[in-house]
Design an enzyme around this catalytic site. Structure first.
Site, PDB file in Angstrom:
ATOM      1  N   ASN A   1      24.202  47.827  43.796  1.00 31.95           N
ATOM      2  CA  ASN A   1      24.322  46.670  44.679  1.00 31.95           C
ATOM      3  C   ASN A   1      24.030  45.423  43.853  1.00 31.95           C
ATOM      4  O   ASN A   1      22.892  45.196  43.454  1.00 31.95           O
ATOM      5  CB  ASN A   1      23.302  46.836  45.827  1.00 31.95           C
ATOM      6  CG  ASN A   1      23.222  45.616  46.723  1.00 31.95           C
ATOM      7  OD1 ASN A   1      24.021  44.688  46.612  1.00 31.95           O
ATOM      8  ND2 ASN A   1      22.249  45.623  47.625  1.00 31.95           N
ATOM      9  N   TRP A   2      25.079  44.650  43.613  1.00 30.77           N
ATOM     10  CA  TRP A   2      24.914  43.485  42.726  1.00 30.77           C
ATOM     11  C   TRP A   2      24.356  42.266  43.468  1.00 30.77           C
ATOM     12  O   TRP A   2      24.166  41.210  42.863  1.00 30.77           O
ATOM     13  CB  TRP A   2      26.247  43.145  42.047  1.00 30.77           C
ATOM     14  CG  TRP A   2      26.659  44.159  41.021  1.00 30.77           C
ATOM     15  CD1 TRP A   2      25.944  45.277  40.636  1.00 30.77           C
ATOM     16  CD2 TRP A   2      27.853  44.164  40.230  1.00 30.77           C
ATOM     17  NE1 TRP A   2      26.639  45.964  39.666  1.00 30.77           N
ATOM     18  CE2 TRP A   2      27.815  45.309  39.397  1.00 30.77           C
ATOM     19  CE3 TRP A   2      28.957  43.318  40.143  1.00 30.77           C
ATOM     20  CZ2 TRP A   2      28.839  45.618  38.491  1.00 30.77           C
ATOM     21  CZ3 TRP A   2      29.981  43.629  39.246  1.00 30.77           C
ATOM     22  CH2 TRP A   2      29.914  44.761  38.425  1.00 30.77           C
ATOM     23  N   LYS A   3      24.164  42.390  44.772  1.00 33.03           N
ATOM     24  CA  LYS A   3      23.579  41.298  45.566  1.00 33.03           C
ATOM     25  C   LYS A   3      24.285  39.973  45.244  1.00 33.03           C
ATOM     26  O   LYS A   3      25.490  39.966  45.013  1.00 33.03           O
ATOM     27  CB  LYS A   3      22.073  41.245  45.322  1.00 33.03           C
ATOM     28  CG  LYS A   3      21.424  42.616  45.601  1.00 33.03           C
ATOM     29  CD  LYS A   3      19.937  42.605  45.682  1.00 33.03           C
ATOM     30  CE  LYS A   3      19.424  44.010  45.983  1.00 33.03           C
ATOM     31  NZ  LYS A   3      17.971  44.079  46.110  1.00 33.03           N
TER      32      LYS A   3
ATOM     33  N   HIS B   1      21.225  46.345  54.998  1.00 38.04           N
ATOM     34  CA  HIS B   1      20.272  46.225  53.889  1.00 38.04           C
ATOM     35  C   HIS B   1      19.061  45.423  54.364  1.00 38.04           C
ATOM     36  O   HIS B   1      19.201  44.487  55.162  1.00 38.04           O
ATOM     37  CB  HIS B   1      20.956  45.529  52.702  1.00 38.04           C
ATOM     38  CG  HIS B   1      20.117  45.561  51.463  1.00 38.04           C
ATOM     39  ND1 HIS B   1      19.077  44.691  51.264  1.00 38.04           N
ATOM     40  CD2 HIS B   1      20.136  46.395  50.400  1.00 38.04           C
ATOM     41  CE1 HIS B   1      18.500  44.977  50.098  1.00 38.04           C
ATOM     42  NE2 HIS B   1      19.125  46.011  49.559  1.00 38.04           N
TER      43      HIS B   1
ATOM     44  N   GLU C   1      17.407  43.138  53.070  1.00 36.32           N
ATOM     45  CA  GLU C   1      17.481  41.684  52.875  1.00 36.32           C
ATOM     46  C   GLU C   1      18.287  41.032  53.997  1.00 36.32           C
ATOM     47  O   GLU C   1      17.976  39.928  54.437  1.00 36.32           O
ATOM     48  CB  GLU C   1      18.090  41.378  51.492  1.00 36.32           C
ATOM     49  CG  GLU C   1      17.065  41.644  50.391  1.00 36.32           C
ATOM     50  CD  GLU C   1      17.645  42.081  49.062  1.00 36.32           C
ATOM     51  OE1 GLU C   1      18.850  41.870  48.815  1.00 36.32           O
ATOM     52  OE2 GLU C   1      16.875  42.637  48.249  1.00 36.32           O
TER      53      GLU C   1
ATOM     54  N   GLU D   1      15.568  53.028  51.842  1.00 35.04           N
ATOM     55  CA  GLU D   1      15.047  51.996  50.953  1.00 35.04           C
ATOM     56  C   GLU D   1      13.758  51.431  51.528  1.00 35.04           C
ATOM     57  O   GLU D   1      13.793  50.501  52.341  1.00 35.04           O
ATOM     58  CB  GLU D   1      16.073  50.868  50.807  1.00 35.04           C
ATOM     59  CG  GLU D   1      17.389  51.331  50.235  1.00 35.04           C
ATOM     60  CD  GLU D   1      18.100  50.211  49.490  1.00 35.04           C
ATOM     61  OE1 GLU D   1      18.385  50.391  48.311  1.00 35.04           O
ATOM     62  OE2 GLU D   1      18.321  49.152  50.092  1.00 35.04           O
TER      63      GLU D   1
ATOM     64  N   GLY E   1      12.935  45.805  44.505  1.00 32.55           N
ATOM     65  CA  GLY E   1      12.745  44.689  43.577  1.00 32.55           C
ATOM     66  C   GLY E   1      11.301  44.468  43.163  1.00 32.55           C
ATOM     67  O   GLY E   1      10.968  43.446  42.576  1.00 32.55           O
TER      68      GLY E   1
ATOM     69  N   SER F   1      13.659  50.079  43.319  1.00 31.99           N
ATOM     70  CA  SER F   1      13.188  50.145  41.931  1.00 31.99           C
ATOM     71  C   SER F   1      13.602  51.422  41.205  1.00 31.99           C
ATOM     72  O   SER F   1      12.814  51.987  40.448  1.00 31.99           O
ATOM     73  CB  SER F   1      11.669  49.938  41.882  1.00 31.99           C
ATOM     74  OG  SER F   1      11.333  48.671  42.407  1.00 31.99           O
TER      75      SER F   1
ATOM     76  N   GLY G   1      19.578  48.255  42.766  1.00 28.97           N
ATOM     77  CA  GLY G   1      19.767  46.806  42.756  1.00 28.97           C
ATOM     78  C   GLY G   1      19.678  46.285  41.331  1.00 28.97           C
ATOM     79  O   GLY G   1      20.624  46.378  40.551  1.00 28.97           O
ATOM     80  N   GLY G   2      18.502  45.778  40.967  1.00 32.64           N
ATOM     81  CA  GLY G   2      18.279  45.133  39.672  1.00 32.64           C
ATOM     82  C   GLY G   2      18.857  45.880  38.478  1.00 32.64           C
ATOM     83  O   GLY G   2      19.544  45.283  37.635  1.00 32.64           O
TER      84      GLY G   2
HETATM   85  P1  PGA Z   1      16.118  47.317  43.425  1.00 35.43           P
HETATM   86  O1  PGA Z   1      16.988  47.058  44.746  1.00 35.43           O
HETATM   87  O2  PGA Z   1      16.757  48.492  42.721  1.00 35.43           O
HETATM   88  O3  PGA Z   1      16.236  46.044  42.637  1.00 35.43           O
HETATM   89  O4  PGA Z   1      14.731  47.620  43.860  1.00 35.43           O
HETATM   90  C1  PGA Z   1      17.416  48.107  45.537  1.00 35.43           C
HETATM   91  C2  PGA Z   1      18.279  47.607  46.671  1.00 35.43           C
HETATM   92  O5  PGA Z   1      17.966  46.556  47.243  1.00 35.43           O
HETATM   93  O6  PGA Z   1      19.286  48.245  47.025  1.00 35.43           O
END
Ligand code: PGA
Length: 251
Positions: free
Chosen positions: A11-13, A97, A99, A169, A175, A215, A236-237
């Protein structure tokens, strides 16, 4: 014996312009050209979907959006429909998600509308669920997840032509560098599979991939992937750098 092909999704957000996304996807295509038994998905921002879909055409990498709107079309400024995502090359869409839930007012009801719209259009929804740190401390993890699944999947019908992906998640692990422990992850994933079985039956529960997110890094992915109910990861990251994402895909 049941077998689910592992799925690793990035997920490149809100990262990468069109050119940056094309560069990253081009590198990733090379780095994962040897992969045969893992499904790979990347979810760039809307503005890069169409150009990235050209780069990953005829590769093992599929395309996902990070959200959608449930109406087919109309006066909904700023929104994107399922058919628009499909025409941009998407096979998957991330829905709910944390967020989106925390920053953009997503609720279990809007998640439900989106899940139904995605599924009806032929997109595979990646439904994200997860508890906050306070909810875990207050021992509400399972009731929160139960409600997110119950409400999120309400009224959804699935047959052999439709699939569903669930991503667990824990909000406190996203993150933060603080991944859930293998015991915590397996306990929740088994619980989620059980909920899928109660709603859709045994066959679908066995076929549904449940991803862990929060993470995930090259150095913790292998242990997570050994857990019986972990079928992949939503990253994510660590998905932003083709190198580290490729290491995760090569778990
Ligand atoms: P992260 O994000 O790997 O940076 O913790 C995961 C996500 O939000 O899907």
């Amino acid at each position: 014996m049941e077998y689910r092909i592992p799925l690793i999704a990035g997920n490149w957000k809100m990262f990468k312009t069109g050119n940056e996304a094309v560069d990253a996807a081009t590198q990733l295509v090379k780095l994962v050209s040897d992969i045969e038994n893992v499904d790979i998905v990347i979810a760039p921002p809307y503005t890069s979907l169409a150009v990235v879909s050209e780069v990953i055409r005829d590769t093992r990498i599929d395309l996902s959006a990070q959200d959608l709107y449930w109406e087919k079309e109309g006066a909904y400024t700023g929104q994107i429909s399922a058919s628009m995502l499909i025409s941009a090359g998407c096979q998957y869409v991330i829905i709910g998600h944390s967020e989106r839930r925390q920053l953009f007012g997503e609720t279990n009801d809007t998640v439900n509308n989106k899940i139904k719209a995605a599924s009806a259009s032929g997109l595979i929804p990646i439904l994200c669920v997860g508890e906050t740190e306070t909810q875990r401390d207050e021992k509400k993890t399972f009731s929160v997840l139960d409600k997110q699944m119950e409400k999120g999947l309400e009224g959804l019908t699935l047959d052999e032509h439709h699939s569903l992906v669930i991503a667990y998640e824990p909000v406190w692990a996203i993150g933060t560098g603080k991944s859930a422990t293998p015991d915590q992850v397996q306990e929740v994933h088994a619980f989620l599979r059980d909920l899928v079985e109660k709603r859709f039956g045994n066959m679908l529960a066995k076929a549904t991939r449940i991803l862990y997110g929060g993470s995930v890094k090259p150095d913790n992915v292998s242990e997570l992937m050994t857990l019986p109910d972990v079928d992949g990861a939503l990253v994510g990251g660590a998905s932003l750098q083709p190198d580290s994402f490729s290491k995760i895909i090569h778990f």
